[in-house]
Design a protein around this motif. Sequence first.
Motif, PDB file in Angstrom:
ATOM      1  N   ARG A 155       0.856  -1.111  -0.140  1.00 53.84           N
ATOM      2  CA  ARG A 155      -0.111  -0.022  -0.055  1.00 53.84           C
ATOM      3  C   ARG A 155       0.660   1.429  -0.066  1.00 53.84           C
ATOM      4  O   ARG A 155       0.296   2.417  -0.131  1.00 53.84           O
ATOM      5  CB  ARG A 155      -0.593  -0.132   1.106  1.00 53.84           C
ATOM      6  CG  ARG A 155      -1.719  -1.158   1.345  1.00 53.84           C
ATOM      7  CD  ARG A 155      -2.488  -1.157   2.552  1.00 53.84           C
ATOM      8  NE  ARG A 155      -3.221  -2.498   3.113  1.00 53.84           N
ATOM      9  CZ  ARG A 155      -4.120  -2.708   3.959  1.00 53.84           C
ATOM     10  NH1 ARG A 155      -4.378  -1.814   4.877  1.00 53.84           N
ATOM     11  NH2 ARG A 155      -4.139  -3.993   4.405  1.00 53.84           N
ATOM     12  N   ILE A 156       2.074   1.074   0.151  1.00 53.94           N
ATOM     13  CA  ILE A 156       2.923   2.436   0.344  1.00 53.94           C
ATOM     14  C   ILE A 156       3.669   2.565  -1.229  1.00 53.94           C
ATOM     15  O   ILE A 156       4.072   1.840  -1.824  1.00 53.94           O
ATOM     16  CB  ILE A 156       4.117   1.846   1.119  1.00 53.94           C
ATOM     17  CG1 ILE A 156       3.810   1.739   2.748  1.00 53.94           C
ATOM     18  CG2 ILE A 156       5.384   3.170   1.186  1.00 53.94           C
ATOM     19  CD1 ILE A 156       4.879   1.504   3.453  1.00 53.94           C
ATOM     20  N   VAL A 157       3.173   3.831  -1.673  1.00 49.65           N
ATOM     21  CA  VAL A 157       3.287   4.222  -3.108  1.00 49.65           C
ATOM     22  C   VAL A 157       4.983   4.267  -3.253  1.00 49.65           C
ATOM     23  O   VAL A 157       5.462   3.926  -4.268  1.00 49.65           O
ATOM     24  CB  VAL A 157       2.576   5.541  -3.485  1.00 49.65           C
ATOM     25  CG1 VAL A 157       2.995   5.926  -4.907  1.00 49.65           C
ATOM     26  CG2 VAL A 157       1.179   5.391  -3.223  1.00 49.65           C
ATOM     27  N   GLN A 161      11.739   4.475  -1.399  1.00 47.16           N
ATOM     28  CA  GLN A 161      12.453   5.506  -0.458  1.00 47.16           C
ATOM     29  C   GLN A 161      12.056   5.062   0.838  1.00 47.16           C
ATOM     30  O   GLN A 161      12.839   5.419   1.869  1.00 47.16           O
ATOM     31  CB  GLN A 161      11.798   6.600  -0.997  1.00 47.16           C
ATOM     32  CG  GLN A 161      12.515   7.369  -2.264  1.00 47.16           C
ATOM     33  CD  GLN A 161      11.771   8.582  -2.671  1.00 47.16           C
ATOM     34  OE1 GLN A 161      10.709   8.711  -2.511  1.00 47.16           O
ATOM     35  NE2 GLN A 161      12.536   9.474  -3.397  1.00 47.16           N
ATOM     36  N   TRP A 162      10.824   4.591   1.078  1.00 48.22           N
ATOM     37  CA  TRP A 162      10.306   4.692   2.675  1.00 48.22           C
ATOM     38  C   TRP A 162      11.237   3.432   3.387  1.00 48.22           C
ATOM     39  O   TRP A 162      11.477   3.507   4.354  1.00 48.22           O
ATOM     40  CB  TRP A 162       8.709   4.470   2.624  1.00 48.22           C
ATOM     41  CG  TRP A 162       8.262   4.633   4.155  1.00 48.22           C
ATOM     42  CD1 TRP A 162       7.923   3.652   4.960  1.00 48.22           C
ATOM     43  CD2 TRP A 162       8.238   5.874   4.884  1.00 48.22           C
ATOM     44  NE1 TRP A 162       7.310   4.301   6.362  1.00 48.22           N
ATOM     45  CE2 TRP A 162       7.553   5.606   6.203  1.00 48.22           C
ATOM     46  CE3 TRP A 162       8.577   7.279   4.571  1.00 48.22           C
ATOM     47  CZ2 TRP A 162       7.485   6.659   7.305  1.00 48.22           C
ATOM     48  CZ3 TRP A 162       8.341   8.073   5.659  1.00 48.22           C
ATOM     49  CH2 TRP A 162       7.826   7.845   6.898  1.00 48.22           C
ATOM     50  N   GLN A 211       3.729   8.056   1.414  1.00 50.00           N
ATOM     51  CA  GLN A 211       2.613   8.150   0.526  1.00 50.00           C
ATOM     52  C   GLN A 211       2.129   6.767   0.588  1.00 50.00           C
ATOM     53  O   GLN A 211       2.551   5.587   0.116  1.00 50.00           O
ATOM     54  CB  GLN A 211       3.226   8.332  -0.971  1.00 50.00           C
ATOM     55  CG  GLN A 211       3.906   9.617  -1.273  1.00 50.00           C
ATOM     56  CD  GLN A 211       4.441   9.840  -2.529  1.00 50.00           C
ATOM     57  OE1 GLN A 211       5.177   8.870  -3.124  1.00 50.00           O
ATOM     58  NE2 GLN A 211       4.580  11.390  -3.046  1.00 50.00           N
ATOM     59  N   PHE A 212       0.832   6.835   1.011  1.00 54.35           N
ATOM     60  CA  PHE A 212       0.048   5.523   1.389  1.00 54.35           C
ATOM     61  C   PHE A 212      -1.243   5.536   0.584  1.00 54.35           C
ATOM     62  O   PHE A 212      -1.934   6.437   0.599  1.00 54.35           O
ATOM     63  CB  PHE A 212      -0.176   5.629   2.930  1.00 54.35           C
ATOM     64  CG  PHE A 212      -0.805   4.218   3.470  1.00 54.35           C
ATOM     65  CD1 PHE A 212       0.120   3.222   3.765  1.00 54.35           C
ATOM     66  CD2 PHE A 212      -2.143   3.947   3.616  1.00 54.35           C
ATOM     67  CE1 PHE A 212      -0.281   2.172   4.334  1.00 54.35           C
ATOM     68  CE2 PHE A 212      -2.537   2.710   4.144  1.00 54.35           C
ATOM     69  CZ  PHE A 212      -1.731   1.987   4.433  1.00 54.35           C
ATOM     70  N   ARG A 213      -1.501   4.382  -0.019  1.00 54.30           N
ATOM     71  CA  ARG A 213      -2.567   3.996  -1.001  1.00 54.30           C
ATOM     72  C   ARG A 213      -3.855   3.554  -0.127  1.00 54.30           C
ATOM     73  O   ARG A 213      -3.658   2.728   0.618  1.00 54.30           O
ATOM     74  CB  ARG A 213      -2.147   3.251  -2.102  1.00 54.30           C
ATOM     75  CG  ARG A 213      -3.245   3.156  -3.030  1.00 54.30           C
ATOM     76  CD  ARG A 213      -2.904   1.961  -4.186  1.00 54.30           C
ATOM     77  NE  ARG A 213      -1.747   2.331  -4.634  1.00 54.30           N
ATOM     78  CZ  ARG A 213      -0.516   1.834  -4.856  1.00 54.30           C
ATOM     79  NH1 ARG A 213      -0.332   0.882  -3.842  1.00 54.30           N
ATOM     80  NH2 ARG A 213       0.446   2.368  -5.255  1.00 54.30           N
ATOM     81  N   THR A 214      -4.775   4.458  -0.329  1.00 53.47           N
ATOM     82  CA  THR A 214      -6.232   3.882   0.305  1.00 53.47           C
ATOM     83  C   THR A 214      -7.238   3.673  -0.709  1.00 53.47           C
ATOM     84  O   THR A 214      -7.004   4.062  -1.838  1.00 53.47           O
ATOM     85  CB  THR A 214      -6.565   4.872   1.601  1.00 53.47           C
ATOM     86  OG1 THR A 214      -7.240   6.088   0.731  1.00 53.47           O
ATOM     87  CG2 THR A 214      -5.322   5.293   2.333  1.00 53.47           C
TER      88      THR A 214
END
Length: 262
Positions: A155-157, A161-162, A211-214
């Motif tokens: 879910r992390i776009v 990087q993260w 950046q988290f996808r929901t």
Amino acid sequence: MNTLNHPVGALLRQWRQRRRLSQLDLACEADISTRHLSFVETGRAQPSRDMLLHLAERLDIPLRERNRLLTAAGYAPLYSQHGLDDPALAAARAAIEQLLKAHEPYPALTIDRQWNLLAANAAVAPFLVGLPAELLGPPLNVLRVSLHPDGLAPRIVNLAQWRAYLLMRLQHDIGRSGDPQLLALQEELLGYPAPAERVEAVAESVLMPLQFRTERGVLSLISTITVFGTPNDVTLAELALETFFPADAASAQLLRALAAEG
């Protein structure tokens, strides 16, 4: 570290080497002779309690490990270690709860030295929906949940990087504490599938967002980390409160909408 197998001099030498200091470097910082420091490290001289604490301060040794140094030298531990639910930590616990609640509708959480979740506000719950029970613990490890392929990673776009950022923070914690459980966690995380894309610096932003996808769109979040000032308790010294803020107006609106939905 097992203090039974590591006399105090050997423990001091390990910490000095971990900090990449020579005996001369540490002796100068601590304002003692190199000869005396050498004698302490080799066991030819018994350091006083005050000398141990002085060297531990110069080496920035965590409170937990300072207690182990003292014990290895035959002294009583100096720093208390209470459970977070202990009455002695009631004021600190109340401060944590107040900060977590006040930060809503934005996510905030408290972790221990091994990145295990101790407390979180209501805004964190929507991020964990649908995750397998084995990842939710207890204890729920924030790094494992974030980077596991069955956890939040899909879910992390900006996963590359993260992931690099989280692994950098973990490496910093390992360097500071020498915790073998953190080393084991690092090995586990490095075994997870890594994103194919390269990690490159983002020049157009002063802060790297998560950046988290929901289902409602992509959330862009930035974070801050808060610790207790001048703690004299091991538990408090190892706590960190991480608070997330929206990086743009759309993310702020989405977080408020998620909170309203309960």
